[in-house]
Design a protein around this motif. Structure first.
Motif, PDB file in Angstrom:
ATOM      1  N   ALA A  66       0.829  -1.208   0.000  1.00  0.00           N
ATOM      2  CA  ALA A  66       0.000   0.000   0.000  1.00  0.00           C
ATOM      3  C   ALA A  66       0.864   1.258   0.000  1.00  0.00           C
ATOM      4  O   ALA A  66       0.544   2.245  -0.675  1.00  0.00           O
ATOM      5  CB  ALA A  66      -0.935  -0.001   1.211  1.00  0.00           C
ATOM      6  N   ALA A  67       1.973   1.233   0.749  1.00  0.00           N
ATOM      7  CA  ALA A  67       2.863   2.393   0.778  1.00  0.00           C
ATOM      8  C   ALA A  67       3.457   2.649  -0.608  1.00  0.00           C
ATOM      9  O   ALA A  67       3.601   3.809  -1.024  1.00  0.00           O
ATOM     10  CB  ALA A  67       3.976   2.170   1.797  1.00  0.00           C
ATOM     11  N   ALA A  68       3.780   1.577  -1.347  1.00  0.00           N
ATOM     12  CA  ALA A  68       4.320   1.742  -2.697  1.00  0.00           C
ATOM     13  C   ALA A  68       3.287   2.349  -3.626  1.00  0.00           C
ATOM     14  O   ALA A  68       3.609   3.194  -4.472  1.00  0.00           O
ATOM     15  CB  ALA A  68       4.797   0.394  -3.234  1.00  0.00           C
ATOM     16  N   VAL A  69       2.026   1.950  -3.480  1.00  0.00           N
ATOM     17  CA  VAL A  69       0.952   2.555  -4.266  1.00  0.00           C
ATOM     18  C   VAL A  69       0.843   4.043  -3.922  1.00  0.00           C
ATOM     19  O   VAL A  69       0.706   4.898  -4.807  1.00  0.00           O
ATOM     20  CB  VAL A  69      -0.394   1.839  -4.020  1.00  0.00           C
ATOM     21  CG1 VAL A  69      -1.534   2.576  -4.716  1.00  0.00           C
ATOM     22  CG2 VAL A  69      -0.327   0.392  -4.499  1.00  0.00           C
ATOM     23  N   GLY A  70       0.925   4.358  -2.625  1.00  0.00           N
ATOM     24  CA  GLY A  70       0.857   5.751  -2.202  1.00  0.00           C
ATOM     25  C   GLY A  70       1.998   6.586  -2.752  1.00  0.00           C
ATOM     26  O   GLY A  70       1.803   7.738  -3.160  1.00  0.00           O
ATOM     27  N   ALA A  94      -3.829   5.355   2.431  1.00  0.00           N
ATOM     28  CA  ALA A  94      -4.419   6.604   2.916  1.00  0.00           C
ATOM     29  C   ALA A  94      -3.609   7.768   2.367  1.00  0.00           C
ATOM     30  O   ALA A  94      -2.394   7.681   2.190  1.00  0.00           O
ATOM     31  CB  ALA A  94      -4.415   6.625   4.439  1.00  0.00           C
ATOM     32  N   GLY A  95      -4.294   8.872   2.055  1.00  0.00           N
ATOM     33  CA  GLY A  95      -3.589  10.026   1.518  1.00  0.00           C
ATOM     34  C   GLY A  95      -4.551  11.141   1.177  1.00  0.00           C
ATOM     35  O   GLY A  95      -5.758  11.046   1.434  1.00  0.00           O
ATOM     36  N   PRO A  96      -4.054  12.185   0.564  1.00  0.00           N
ATOM     37  CA  PRO A  96      -4.892  13.343   0.265  1.00  0.00           C
ATOM     38  C   PRO A  96      -5.825  13.132  -0.929  1.00  0.00           C
ATOM     39  O   PRO A  96      -6.627  14.014  -1.246  1.00  0.00           O
ATOM     40  CB  PRO A  96      -3.864  14.446  -0.035  1.00  0.00           C
ATOM     41  CG  PRO A  96      -2.672  13.704  -0.558  1.00  0.00           C
ATOM     42  CD  PRO A  96      -2.648  12.411   0.190  1.00  0.00           C
ATOM     43  N   TRP A  97      -5.717  12.013  -1.615  1.00  0.00           N
ATOM     44  CA  TRP A  97      -6.538  11.755  -2.789  1.00  0.00           C
ATOM     45  C   TRP A  97      -7.920  11.236  -2.378  1.00  0.00           C
ATOM     46  O   TRP A  97      -8.092  10.565  -1.368  1.00  0.00           O
ATOM     47  CB  TRP A  97      -5.848  10.731  -3.690  1.00  0.00           C
ATOM     48  CG  TRP A  97      -5.167   9.656  -2.908  1.00  0.00           C
ATOM     49  CD1 TRP A  97      -5.707   8.544  -2.351  1.00  0.00           C
ATOM     50  CD2 TRP A  97      -3.783   9.642  -2.556  1.00  0.00           C
ATOM     51  NE1 TRP A  97      -4.763   7.826  -1.676  1.00  0.00           N
ATOM     52  CE2 TRP A  97      -3.571   8.475  -1.786  1.00  0.00           C
ATOM     53  CE3 TRP A  97      -2.692  10.492  -2.818  1.00  0.00           C
ATOM     54  CZ2 TRP A  97      -2.315   8.136  -1.273  1.00  0.00           C
ATOM     55  CZ3 TRP A  97      -1.455  10.149  -2.310  1.00  0.00           C
ATOM     56  CH2 TRP A  97      -1.275   8.984  -1.550  1.00  0.00           C
ATOM     57  N   SER A  98      -8.913  11.555  -3.196  1.00  0.00           N
ATOM     58  CA  SER A  98     -10.254  11.018  -2.974  1.00  0.00           C
ATOM     59  C   SER A  98     -10.359   9.651  -3.637  1.00  0.00           C
ATOM     60  O   SER A  98      -9.695   9.373  -4.640  1.00  0.00           O
ATOM     61  CB  SER A  98     -11.304  11.973  -3.566  1.00  0.00           C
ATOM     62  OG  SER A  98     -11.098  12.143  -4.960  1.00  0.00           O
ATOM     63  N   LEU A  99     -11.184   8.784  -3.051  1.00  0.00           N
ATOM     64  CA  LEU A  99     -11.372   7.431  -3.571  1.00  0.00           C
ATOM     65  C   LEU A  99     -12.688   7.358  -4.337  1.00  0.00           C
ATOM     66  O   LEU A  99     -13.735   7.762  -3.827  1.00  0.00           O
ATOM     67  CB  LEU A  99     -11.360   6.412  -2.439  1.00  0.00           C
ATOM     68  CG  LEU A  99     -10.093   6.362  -1.585  1.00  0.00           C
ATOM     69  CD1 LEU A  99     -10.225   5.301  -0.506  1.00  0.00           C
ATOM     70  CD2 LEU A  99      -8.862   6.097  -2.451  1.00  0.00           C
ATOM     71  N   LEU A 100     -12.630   6.835  -5.551  1.00  0.00           N
ATOM     72  CA  LEU A 100     -13.810   6.688  -6.395  1.00  0.00           C
ATOM     73  C   LEU A 100     -14.080   5.209  -6.600  1.00  0.00           C
ATOM     74  O   LEU A 100     -13.289   4.511  -7.246  1.00  0.00           O
ATOM     75  CB  LEU A 100     -13.589   7.369  -7.755  1.00  0.00           C
ATOM     76  CG  LEU A 100     -13.193   8.850  -7.726  1.00  0.00           C
ATOM     77  CD1 LEU A 100     -12.885   9.326  -9.135  1.00  0.00           C
ATOM     78  CD2 LEU A 100     -14.313   9.676  -7.110  1.00  0.00           C
ATOM     79  N   THR A 101     -15.152   4.693  -6.039  1.00  0.00           N
ATOM     80  CA  THR A 101     -15.507   3.289  -6.222  1.00  0.00           C
ATOM     81  C   THR A 101     -16.411   3.150  -7.441  1.00  0.00           C
ATOM     82  O   THR A 101     -17.207   4.050  -7.751  1.00  0.00           O
ATOM     83  CB  THR A 101     -16.220   2.733  -4.980  1.00  0.00           C
ATOM     84  OG1 THR A 101     -17.415   3.501  -4.737  1.00  0.00           O
ATOM     85  CG2 THR A 101     -15.306   2.821  -3.759  1.00  0.00           C
ATOM     86  N   ASP A 102     -16.297   2.034  -8.118  1.00  0.00           N
ATOM     87  CA  ASP A 102     -17.041   1.812  -9.357  1.00  0.00           C
ATOM     88  C   ASP A 102     -18.376   1.116  -9.098  1.00  0.00           C
ATOM     89  O   ASP A 102     -18.839   0.337  -9.921  1.00  0.00           O
ATOM     90  CB  ASP A 102     -16.187   1.004 -10.333  1.00  0.00           C
ATOM     91  CG  ASP A 102     -16.712   1.081 -11.760  1.00  0.00           C
ATOM     92  OD1 ASP A 102     -17.183   2.157 -12.150  1.00  0.00           O
ATOM     93  OD2 ASP A 102     -16.658   0.057 -12.473  1.00  0.00           O
ATOM     94  N   VAL A 103     -18.965   1.350  -7.957  1.00  0.00           N
ATOM     95  CA  VAL A 103     -20.281   0.793  -7.600  1.00  0.00           C
ATOM     96  C   VAL A 103     -21.129   1.920  -7.026  1.00  0.00           C
ATOM     97  O   VAL A 103     -20.851   2.412  -5.925  1.00  0.00           O
ATOM     98  CB  VAL A 103     -20.163  -0.345  -6.567  1.00  0.00           C
ATOM     99  CG1 VAL A 103     -21.537  -0.905  -6.237  1.00  0.00           C
ATOM    100  CG2 VAL A 103     -19.237  -1.437  -7.065  1.00  0.00           C
ATOM    101  N   PRO A 104     -22.166   2.365  -7.761  1.00  0.00           N
ATOM    102  CA  PRO A 104     -22.535   1.992  -9.133  1.00  0.00           C
ATOM    103  C   PRO A 104     -21.471   2.449 -10.134  1.00  0.00           C
ATOM    104  O   PRO A 104     -20.598   3.246  -9.786  1.00  0.00           O
ATOM    105  CB  PRO A 104     -23.862   2.723  -9.339  1.00  0.00           C
ATOM    106  CG  PRO A 104     -23.774   3.910  -8.432  1.00  0.00           C
ATOM    107  CD  PRO A 104     -23.027   3.429  -7.214  1.00  0.00           C
ATOM    108  N   PRO A 105     -21.531   1.942 -11.365  1.00  0.00           N
ATOM    109  CA  PRO A 105     -20.467   2.259 -12.329  1.00  0.00           C
ATOM    110  C   PRO A 105     -20.268   3.752 -12.532  1.00  0.00           C
ATOM    111  O   PRO A 105     -21.235   4.514 -12.671  1.00  0.00           O
ATOM    112  CB  PRO A 105     -20.966   1.576 -13.618  1.00  0.00           C
ATOM    113  CG  PRO A 105     -21.860   0.482 -13.156  1.00  0.00           C
ATOM    114  CD  PRO A 105     -22.528   1.004 -11.917  1.00  0.00           C
ATOM    115  N   LEU A 106     -19.020   4.151 -12.517  1.00  0.00           N
ATOM    116  CA  LEU A 106     -18.678   5.552 -12.777  1.00  0.00           C
ATOM    117  C   LEU A 106     -18.965   5.894 -14.243  1.00  0.00           C
ATOM    118  O   LEU A 106     -18.866   5.038 -15.119  1.00  0.00           O
ATOM    119  CB  LEU A 106     -17.203   5.796 -12.468  1.00  0.00           C
ATOM    120  CG  LEU A 106     -16.772   5.574 -11.013  1.00  0.00           C
ATOM    121  CD1 LEU A 106     -15.261   5.534 -10.910  1.00  0.00           C
ATOM    122  CD2 LEU A 106     -17.336   6.670 -10.115  1.00  0.00           C
TER     123      LEU A 106
END
Length: 211
Positions: A66-70, A94-106
């Protein structure tokens, strides 16, 4: 005789001596190639070849995934991250970015405005530096990996196959497959390279664990 008739005639000629009861599975395959020609360090070869395609590759233990993704998100200044259904929660930093889940589809507009997407993969191929998605859990719809500008792939070391035939044996041919070798790129008639035309201009690969 037109082109189609020529091809069909050649096929009929090649099959003229084959017994009608014989199937392709009855014929032993002898291609004369070593199954281990990728060498002993399959993970290292994959990282090297993927980097040659201008992907950013890091190798980390599972606890640091997860840290590498961050770090990849921070490097590009991403402000929003698309998270496909089924992605393990411990891969979402965790970080300053917002999380967008694809449910319902974006919507297409929401995906086009998103900065990054993180996915797992179905398998990877060492000799070509390729990651393969079959769009199962953790990988999402194909459009998720085409519109955001940055794609972060999390690859377990034990998912890396030495070569294409070995990788194909791990995949379900009835699923939609996407093979990715480096960030999206094309060249014009003067061979000027342009990235990001057909997909993400930035590809980050996080290889987790040791094979």
């Amino acid at each position: 005789m037109n082109g189609r008739e020529s091809v069909l005639s050649a096929i009929r000629g090649a099959l003229s001596g084959v017994p009608g009861f014989e199937s392709p599975d009855d014929v032993p395959h002898s291609h004369g190639r070593r199954a281990d020609h990728a060498g002993p360090d399959v993970v290292g070869l994959f990282a090297e070849r993927a980097a040659e395609y201008r992907a950013t590759v890091v190798r980390v233990p599972p606890a640091d995934a997860a840290a590498a993704v961050g770090h990849a998100l921070a490097r590009t200044g991403a402000r929003s991250l698309v998270v496909p259904p089924g992605l393990p929660e411990d891969l979402v930093p965790a970080g300053p970015w917002s999380l967008l889940t694809d449910v319902p589809p974006l919507t297409v507009g929401q995906l086009d405005a998103a900065d990054a997407v993180v996915t797992t993969v179905a398998t990877a191929i060492a000799v070509t530096g390729t990651v393969t998605l079959d769009h199962g859990p953790g990988q999402g719809r194909r459009v998720l990996t085409l519109l955001p500008d940055q794609h972060i792939c999390v690859v377990r070391a034990d998912q890396i196959a030495p070569d294409v035939p070995e990788a194909l044996r791990l995949l379900d041919p009835y699923r939609p497959l996407t093979l990715i070798s480096g960030p999206s790129a094309t060249s014009d008639i003067e061979l000027d390279r342009v990235e990001g035309v057909h997909g993400p201009r930035t590809l980050d690969i996080v290889v987790v664990g040791d094979a």
